[in-house]
Write a protein that holds these residues in place. Structure first.
Motif, PDB file in Angstrom:
ATOM      1  N   GLY A   1      13.666   4.519 -15.718  1.00  0.00           N
ATOM      2  CA  GLY A   1      14.247   3.642 -14.706  1.00  0.00           C
ATOM      3  C   GLY A   1      14.247   4.238 -13.307  1.00  0.00           C
ATOM      4  N   GLU A   2      13.579   5.379 -13.130  1.00  0.00           N
ATOM      5  CA  GLU A   2      13.530   6.010 -11.811  1.00  0.00           C
ATOM      6  C   GLU A   2      12.473   5.361 -10.920  1.00  0.00           C
ATOM      7  N   LEU A   3      11.495   4.681 -11.539  1.00  0.00           N
ATOM      8  CA  LEU A   3      10.441   4.008 -10.798  1.00  0.00           C
ATOM      9  C   LEU A   3      10.458   2.512 -11.105  1.00  0.00           C
ATOM     10  N   LYS A   4      10.204   1.718 -10.097  1.00  0.00           N
ATOM     11  CA  LYS A   4      10.018   0.277 -10.247  1.00  0.00           C
ATOM     12  C   LYS A   4       8.762  -0.104  -9.475  1.00  0.00           C
TER      13      LYS A   4
ATOM     14  N   ILE B   1       0.840  -1.192   0.000  1.00  0.00           N
ATOM     15  CA  ILE B   1       0.000   0.000   0.000  1.00  0.00           C
ATOM     16  C   ILE B   1       0.882   1.251   0.000  1.00  0.00           C
ATOM     17  N   SER B   2       1.992   1.191   0.716  1.00  0.00           N
ATOM     18  CA  SER B   2       2.850   2.364   0.850  1.00  0.00           C
ATOM     19  C   SER B   2       3.538   2.742  -0.462  1.00  0.00           C
TER      20      SER B   2
ATOM     21  N   ASP C   1       3.591   6.466  -0.854  1.00  0.00           N
ATOM     22  CA  ASP C   1       4.891   7.029  -0.469  1.00  0.00           C
ATOM     23  C   ASP C   1       5.865   7.209  -1.634  1.00  0.00           C
ATOM     24  N   GLU C   2       5.599   6.572  -2.768  1.00  0.00           N
ATOM     25  CA  GLU C   2       6.507   6.694  -3.904  1.00  0.00           C
ATOM     26  C   GLU C   2       5.831   7.286  -5.147  1.00  0.00           C
ATOM     27  N   LEU C   3       4.743   6.679  -5.603  1.00  0.00           N
ATOM     28  CA  LEU C   3       4.127   7.139  -6.854  1.00  0.00           C
ATOM     29  C   LEU C   3       3.541   8.543  -6.737  1.00  0.00           C
TER      30      LEU C   3
ATOM     31  N   LEU D   1       0.906   9.779 -17.086  1.00  0.00           N
ATOM     32  CA  LEU D   1       1.943  10.151 -18.049  1.00  0.00           C
ATOM     33  C   LEU D   1       3.288  10.380 -17.353  1.00  0.00           C
ATOM     34  N   ILE D   2       3.239  11.026 -16.204  1.00  0.00           N
ATOM     35  CA  ILE D   2       4.471  11.289 -15.441  1.00  0.00           C
ATOM     36  C   ILE D   2       5.075   9.981 -14.954  1.00  0.00           C
ATOM     37  N   TRP D   3       4.230   9.093 -14.458  1.00  0.00           N
ATOM     38  CA  TRP D   3       4.722   7.786 -14.005  1.00  0.00           C
ATOM     39  C   TRP D   3       5.318   6.993 -15.162  1.00  0.00           C
ATOM     40  N   ALA D   4       4.667   7.050 -16.319  1.00  0.00           N
ATOM     41  CA  ALA D   4       5.175   6.320 -17.484  1.00  0.00           C
ATOM     42  C   ALA D   4       6.585   6.784 -17.827  1.00  0.00           C
TER      43      ALA D   4
END
Length: 213
Positions: free
Chosen positions: A91-94, A21-22, A26-28, A82-85
């Motif tokens: 490679g900044e998000l996993k 859940i975090s 906490d990240e996205l 779009l920002i998450w994509a």
């Protein structure tokens, strides 16, 4: 966990079920907030039709206000996606998944059980989490995706629509979620349903390893 009638397909929630859940909270969400203004400035043609749906003289300020209020407005969700994509592509998000998630997806798929996702996050966001997960690309193990455009997750009619979309009898679909109200709604629609509590509290299962092992 044993079912008297083995399901033909599984329907999974994301937050608290396949993933932390975090991760979203906490990240996205903070990532999208941090990069929103720069993304809008760098992609004027892409964001123009999105900003046109935002009221007020300063749409970016309105978007920040919506984030602070945790509003589920479509223009905000679209822009966040779009920002998450971009973040995933860079490679900044996993996408977070629990260690038992990829193992379960493989196990069920190899057994001929189709795995589907139903989350309040958009279908595009769902595909990003599983397509760029910490365990690699898990989308080959997933058949269909559903979000709140199908209906609220606490409404039994939503599960009836999913059954129809998957061309299954209600008892042929097993839903797994960490939310009691969602499990109750699925039961009301005739689905098999399990409550998962990864913290070890009162529930049917505490990991996906216990679901159709």
């Amino acid at each position: 966990m044993t079912n008297h009638t083995p399901p033909k397909a599984i329907l999974l929630d994301i937050e608290g079920t396949t993933s932390s859940i975090s991760f979203v909270a906490d990240e996205l969400f903070p990532y999208a907030r941090k990069h929103l203004a720069a993304f809008v400035e760098a992609n004027p043609e892409v964001v123009a039709p999105i900003l046109a749906q935002v009221p007020g003289d300063d749409p970016v300020a309105t978007l920040f206000q919506w984030i602070d209020e945790d509003r589920k407005e479509t223009p905000l969700k679209t822009l966040q996606g779009l920002i998450w994509a971009q973040g995933y592509a860079d490679g900044e998000l996993k996408g977070h998944v629990y260690p038992d998630t990829p193992e379960a997806l493989r196990r069920w798929t190899e057994a001929g059980i189709k795995v589907n996702i139903y989350s309040s996050g958009s279908i595009a966001a769902q595909k990003l989490i599983f397509g760029h997960s910490v365990a690699g690309d898990l989308t080959p193990f997933l058949s269909s995706y559903f979000d709140t455009t199908t209906g609220p997750k606490r409404d039994s009619d939503s599960y009836t629509k999913i059954i129809d979309a998957l061309d299954l009898a209600p008892s042929e679909l097993l839903f797994v979620s960490d939310m009691v109200a969602e499990v109750d709604a699925a039961h009301e629609a005739g689905l098999q349903a399990l409550l998962i509590d990864r913290a070890g509290g009162a529930a049917d299962v505490h990991s996906l390893a216990e679901v159709l092992p």
